[in-house]
Design a protein around this motif. Structure first.
Motif, PDB file in Angstrom:
ATOM      1  N   ALA A 236     -25.844  -1.624 -39.119  1.00  0.00           N
ATOM      2  CA  ALA A 236     -26.849  -1.808 -38.068  1.00  0.00           C
ATOM      3  C   ALA A 236     -26.181  -2.242 -36.764  1.00  0.00           C
ATOM      4  N   GLN A 237     -26.802  -1.862 -35.664  1.00  0.00           N
ATOM      5  CA  GLN A 237     -26.263  -2.188 -34.346  1.00  0.00           C
ATOM      6  C   GLN A 237     -26.950  -3.433 -33.800  1.00  0.00           C
ATOM      7  N   ARG A 238     -26.155  -4.340 -33.285  1.00  0.00           N
ATOM      8  CA  ARG A 238     -26.729  -5.539 -32.684  1.00  0.00           C
ATOM      9  C   ARG A 238     -27.213  -5.223 -31.281  1.00  0.00           C
ATOM     10  N   VAL A 239     -28.487  -5.542 -31.047  1.00  0.00           N
ATOM     11  CA  VAL A 239     -29.100  -5.273 -29.739  1.00  0.00           C
ATOM     12  C   VAL A 239     -29.565  -6.599 -29.143  1.00  0.00           C
ATOM     13  N   VAL A 240     -29.125  -6.858 -27.916  1.00  0.00           N
ATOM     14  CA  VAL A 240     -29.515  -8.088 -27.211  1.00  0.00           C
ATOM     15  C   VAL A 240     -30.629  -7.743 -26.231  1.00  0.00           C
ATOM     16  N   GLU A 241     -31.772  -8.417 -26.358  1.00  0.00           N
ATOM     17  CA  GLU A 241     -32.903  -8.178 -25.478  1.00  0.00           C
ATOM     18  C   GLU A 241     -33.229  -9.467 -24.714  1.00  0.00           C
ATOM     19  N   VAL A 242     -33.653  -9.295 -23.489  1.00  0.00           N
ATOM     20  CA  VAL A 242     -34.014 -10.442 -22.641  1.00  0.00           C
ATOM     21  C   VAL A 242     -35.514 -10.374 -22.381  1.00  0.00           C
ATOM     22  N   ASP A 243     -36.222 -11.461 -22.747  1.00  0.00           N
ATOM     23  CA  ASP A 243     -37.671 -11.446 -22.543  1.00  0.00           C
ATOM     24  C   ASP A 243     -38.016 -11.815 -21.112  1.00  0.00           C
ATOM     25  N   ALA A 244     -39.299 -11.933 -20.831  1.00  0.00           N
ATOM     26  CA  ALA A 244     -39.775 -12.185 -19.465  1.00  0.00           C
ATOM     27  C   ALA A 244     -39.331 -13.546 -18.944  1.00  0.00           C
ATOM     28  N   ARG A 245     -39.068 -14.465 -19.842  1.00  0.00           N
ATOM     29  CA  ARG A 245     -38.609 -15.789 -19.423  1.00  0.00           C
ATOM     30  C   ARG A 245     -37.096 -15.880 -19.283  1.00  0.00           C
ATOM     31  N   GLY A 246     -36.428 -14.774 -19.536  1.00  0.00           N
ATOM     32  CA  GLY A 246     -34.974 -14.762 -19.422  1.00  0.00           C
ATOM     33  C   GLY A 246     -34.254 -15.206 -20.669  1.00  0.00           C
ATOM     34  N   HIS A 247     -34.997 -15.335 -21.779  1.00  0.00           N
ATOM     35  CA  HIS A 247     -34.371 -15.724 -23.026  1.00  0.00           C
ATOM     36  C   HIS A 247     -33.797 -14.501 -23.749  1.00  0.00           C
ATOM     37  N   GLU A 248     -32.596 -14.676 -24.258  1.00  0.00           N
ATOM     38  CA  GLU A 248     -31.956 -13.570 -24.989  1.00  0.00           C
ATOM     39  C   GLU A 248     -32.344 -13.607 -26.470  1.00  0.00           C
ATOM     40  N   GLN A 249     -32.641 -12.437 -26.987  1.00  0.00           N
ATOM     41  CA  GLN A 249     -32.938 -12.304 -28.414  1.00  0.00           C
ATOM     42  C   GLN A 249     -32.040 -11.225 -29.008  1.00  0.00           C
ATOM     43  N   VAL A 250     -31.435 -11.552 -30.133  1.00  0.00           N
ATOM     44  CA  VAL A 250     -30.535 -10.601 -30.796  1.00  0.00           C
ATOM     45  C   VAL A 250     -31.224 -10.066 -32.058  1.00  0.00           C
ATOM     46  N   ARG A 251     -31.273  -8.763 -32.168  1.00  0.00           N
ATOM     47  CA  ARG A 251     -31.864  -8.184 -33.378  1.00  0.00           C
ATOM     48  C   ARG A 251     -30.961  -7.050 -33.897  1.00  0.00           C
ATOM     49  N   GLU A 252     -31.131  -6.780 -35.167  1.00  0.00           N
ATOM     50  CA  GLU A 252     -30.356  -5.717 -35.812  1.00  0.00           C
ATOM     51  C   GLU A 252     -31.158  -4.414 -35.750  1.00  0.00           C
ATOM     52  N   GLN A 253     -30.555  -3.404 -35.190  1.00  0.00           N
ATOM     53  CA  GLN A 253     -31.249  -2.114 -35.083  1.00  0.00           C
ATOM     54  C   GLN A 253     -30.544  -1.086 -35.984  1.00  0.00           C
ATOM     55  N   PRO A 254     -31.274  -0.585 -36.990  1.00  0.00           N
ATOM     56  CA  PRO A 254     -30.644   0.391 -37.893  1.00  0.00           C
ATOM     57  C   PRO A 254     -30.183   1.624 -37.135  1.00  0.00           C
ATOM     58  N   ARG A 255     -29.116   2.184 -37.623  1.00  0.00           N
ATOM     59  CA  ARG A 255     -28.608   3.427 -37.015  1.00  0.00           C
ATOM     60  C   ARG A 255     -28.755   4.581 -37.997  1.00  0.00           C
ATOM     61  N   LEU A 256     -29.037   5.725 -37.466  1.00  0.00           N
ATOM     62  CA  LEU A 256     -29.200   6.912 -38.296  1.00  0.00           C
ATOM     63  C   LEU A 256     -27.842   7.390 -38.811  1.00  0.00           C
ATOM     64  N   PRO A 257     -27.820   8.012 -39.981  1.00  0.00           N
ATOM     65  CA  PRO A 257     -26.556   8.573 -40.487  1.00  0.00           C
ATOM     66  C   PRO A 257     -25.985   9.603 -39.519  1.00  0.00           C
ATOM     67  N   ASP A 258     -24.679   9.655 -39.468  1.00  0.00           N
ATOM     68  CA  ASP A 258     -24.001  10.650 -38.631  1.00  0.00           C
ATOM     69  C   ASP A 258     -23.229  11.602 -39.557  1.00  0.00           C
ATOM     70  N   VAL A 259     -23.914  12.640 -39.976  1.00  0.00           N
ATOM     71  CA  VAL A 259     -23.296  13.617 -40.876  1.00  0.00           C
ATOM     72  C   VAL A 259     -23.449  15.035 -40.315  1.00  0.00           C
ATOM     73  N   ALA A 260     -23.739  15.112 -39.035  1.00  0.00           N
ATOM     74  CA  ALA A 260     -24.036  16.415 -38.435  1.00  0.00           C
ATOM     75  C   ALA A 260     -22.870  17.387 -38.563  1.00  0.00           C
ATOM     76  N   ALA A 261     -21.644  16.901 -38.313  1.00  0.00           N
ATOM     77  CA  ALA A 261     -20.485  17.807 -38.335  1.00  0.00           C
ATOM     78  C   ALA A 261     -20.283  18.396 -39.740  1.00  0.00           C
ATOM     79  N   LEU A 262     -20.404  17.539 -40.751  1.00  0.00           N
ATOM     80  CA  LEU A 262     -20.231  18.020 -42.122  1.00  0.00           C
ATOM     81  C   LEU A 262     -21.371  18.957 -42.498  1.00  0.00           C
ATOM     82  N   ARG A 263     -22.592  18.589 -42.119  1.00  0.00           N
ATOM     83  CA  ARG A 263     -23.744  19.419 -42.465  1.00  0.00           C
ATOM     84  C   ARG A 263     -23.634  20.800 -41.822  1.00  0.00           C
ATOM     85  N   GLU A 264     -23.242  20.829 -40.573  1.00  0.00           N
ATOM     86  CA  GLU A 264     -23.082  22.118 -39.880  1.00  0.00           C
ATOM     87  C   GLU A 264     -21.976  22.952 -40.526  1.00  0.00           C
ATOM     88  N   ARG A 265     -20.925  22.267 -40.966  1.00  0.00           N
ATOM     89  CA  ARG A 265     -19.822  22.981 -41.613  1.00  0.00           C
ATOM     90  C   ARG A 265     -20.296  23.600 -42.931  1.00  0.00           C
TER      91      ARG A 265
END
Length: 464
Positions: A236-265
């Motif tokens: 998962a990718q760490r994403v830092v978000e800043v809310d309206a009050r300027g507070h930072e929030q860190v959340r984990e954002q899932p990433r999609l599989p990267d198999v395009a090159a193999l699939r195309e092959r």
């Protein structure tokens, strides 16, 4: 290279132009050029050959039953051809993420991520999971780190027999165990792709360097363009978000599989050569089974023929030893030889008439006389001696003469057998060479010794 060998074989076995690209069902939203209409002449020819093997009436029922699993696999391959499928085995260590890669390629959770069916210790009983997508049937196999070296080798060949190409999954530089397994797979002459999984763990420069290193290590086993990077289950990718009050929030954002090159092959291979690979794989397996069936039938025929020849040897040896009439025993023996050859021709499925058999015996006997005139001279003298002594010298000469008759029948039977196995032909070398080879291949002294002992035993039994 091992993978190139199969492509070279394709060019040799399939007429250029006879196999055209298959139609591959495109994914929604992904534009794919419509391939040309497929020409199934080559695969149809292989399918016809498979049906002919399955329906061959000349294969004995007992042998067909003994090889039932092999015939079942031929039938499965025939169905695969008819459905236009390309079977792809995913091979590698459990921890390399091969099951996750299969799921990523399919776009669904088709395979259990982790150890397949628990710890597998016997490749012969290893279960293979299958799933299909876009005309590709993926086969998930037990991890090679679950098996010892001998079992891994068995598994590799079993995987090769049920697949048309293999995706070997690693997650870093190859271990000695992985490289050995890759070499074993390459020996099966199936096309290989090497997928470097967990590519998300590396920076761009580090990934490029590792791919280059892998291509060098597998040179001669996998083509450079078939060494690809994938990320079946990226972290998962760490994403830092800043809310309206300027507070930072860190959340984990899932990433999609990267198999395009193999699939195309894989899709490109399926579109370009999928049916050809499937047909060649089925043809190679059917060829091995045909050779196995032919060898077993030949062994059975040879065993029957050997028993038949021995029966006639015994009959001739005793008849020659007991017959008190000069030379008449030799004439009777010639008749036995002709009868034996008629029986041999039936064993080998190439029936001869009595006249044809007599002519064949005459040809063989003429060659034997030219090669072994002294032996036949001794036989004639012994026959005449028996007559002059009014049969009283039988005890002295009968066993020796009967043994020579026995030996002659062995030679005639073996020579006739070679003639029949070659399809009623002596080959380019001719009868003289064939008979000479038979004489040279047999241990005369041991045959004569066995014959004398057996004939003496029969004579003593008659005198008792």
């Amino acid at each position: 290279m091992a993978s190139d060998t199969l492509w070279q074989r394709l060019r040799g076995l399939i007429r250029p132009g006879s196999i055209r690209p298959d139609r591959i069902r495109p994914d929604p939203g992904r534009p794919v050029a419509t391939p040309p209409p497929r020409d199934t002449v080559g695969s149809t020819r292989v399918a016809d050959s498979l049906r002919a093997l399955l329906d061959d009436p000349t294969i004995p029922a007992a042998l067909r039953s003994e090889l039932a699993s092999d015939f079942a696999r031929i039938e499965a391959m025939l169905h695969k051809l008819e459905r236009g499928e390309l079977h792809v085995a995913v091979f590698g260590r459990v921890s390399a993420g091969k099951s996750a890669l299969g799921n990523a390629l399919l776009g669904r959770e088709a395979f259990t991520v982790g150890v397949l069916h628990g710890t597998t210790t016997d490749a012969e009983h290893a279960m293979l999971d299958e799933a299909q997508h876009d005309g590709l049937v993926l086969i998930d196999t037990p991890g090679i780190n679950e098996l010892d070296g001998e079992a891994r080798e068995r598994l590799a060949f079993e995987v090769a027999e049920v697949s048309d190409l293999v995706v070997f999954v690693c997650d870093g530089d190859l271990t000695r165990e992985e490289l050995d397994a890759l070499k074993t797979l390459a020996a099966t002459q199936r096309p290989l792709l090497l997928a470097l999984n967990k590519a998300d763990r590396y920076g761009r420069d580090e990934l490029d360097s590792l791919l280059q290193h892998l291509r060098l290590r597998v040179a001669g086993l996998v083509r450079a363009e078939d060494v690809l990077a994938v990320a079946a289950h990226p972290a998962a990718q760490r994403v830092v978000e800043v809310d309206a009050r300027g507070h930072e929030q860190v959340r984990e954002q899932p990433r999609l599989p990267d198999v395009a090159a193999l699939r195309e092959r894989l899709l490109a291979i399926a579109a370009r050569e999928g049916k050809t690979l499937s047909a060649i794989n089925a043809g190679l397996y059917a060829g091995r089974l045909t050779d196995q069936v032919s060898a077993r039938i030949a062994q059975t025929r040879q065993a029957v023929a050997a028993k038949l020849i021995r029966q006639y040897c015994l009959a001739k040896g005793v008849a020659v030893a007991l017959n008190p009439i000069p030379v008449a025993d030799l004439l009777a023996a010639a008749g036995l030889d002709a009868a034996m050859v008629v029986q041999l021709s039936r064993v080998y499925g190439l029936p001869l008439t009595r006249a044809e058999s007599g002519r064949l015996v005459a040809v063989i006997s003429a060659q034997l006389a030219a090669l072994m005139g002294a032996i036949w001279g001794m036989q004639l003298v012994a026959s005449a001696l028996k007559g002059m002594s009014a049969g009283l010298s039988v005890v002295v000469t009968a066993a020796a003469q009967g043994a020579l008759g026995w030996y002659a029948t062995v030679l005639i039977g073996r020579a006739a057998e070679r003639y029949l196995i070659a399809g009623k032909s002596w080959g380019e070398a001719g009868a003289k060479r064939a008979v000479a080879d038979i004489v040279a291949s047999l241990d005369r002294d041991s045959i004569l010794r066995e014959a004398r002992e057996e004939i003496l035993k029969r004579l003593k039994a008659r005198r008792a």
